[in-house]
Motif scaffolding. Structure first.
Motif: not given
Length: 136
Positions: A11-17, A116-119, A128-132
């Motif tokens: 659902t969300t993704c920060d700092q992936f690139d 119901d959320e996996l981080t 660090t990349c945060t993906r939810k």
């Protein structure tokens, strides 16, 4: 950790690139990864456990991959961009920890579940990349 079992959609993704750059993913492959592994891609993970045997199935726009493993046992695998890695999963309290070691990088991926959320925190090369994910 049984609450991690089931299907999860990104659902969300920060700092992936930035994370991919830090672990050495080539520019062309980073562009493709942002499209097929980013938010809106319908990327899905599914965890299942049968005794000591774990399975992680990953669906992306470019295909499907299944990883079978036992906790604390290192195995050979490949990153989604095809680079060989040694991988080991372990538990630390309520976290599922995945360590990937490649020839030129190491990534520590921590997964936790709250309702119901996996981080998923992916850390490599000082980034660090945060993906939810939401349970589906």
């Amino acid at each position: 950790m049984a609450n991690i079992c089931g299907k999860w959609e990104l659902t969300t993704c920060d700092q992936f690139d930035e994370y991919m750059t830090a672990i050495g993913v080539e520019e062309e492959k980073r562009k493709i990864a942002c499209q097929v592994l980013g938010v809106g891609s319908k990327m899905t993970h599914e965890f299942s456990v049968n005794g000591d045997d774990w399975s992680l199935r990953i669906w992306t726009q470019s295909g499907e991959k299944e990883i079978k493993f036992k906790l604390e046992q290192e195995f050979d695998s490949a990153t989604l961009d095809g680079r060989p890695v040694k991988v080991k999963f372990s538990k630390d309290g309520d976290k599922l920890i995945e360590i990937q070691k490649g020839a030129t990088f190491e990534s520590i991926n921590e997964r936790t579940v709250s309702g119901d959320e996996l981080t998923m925190l992916m850390t490599g090369g000082g980034v660090t990349c945060t993906r939810k994910y939401k349970r589906v």
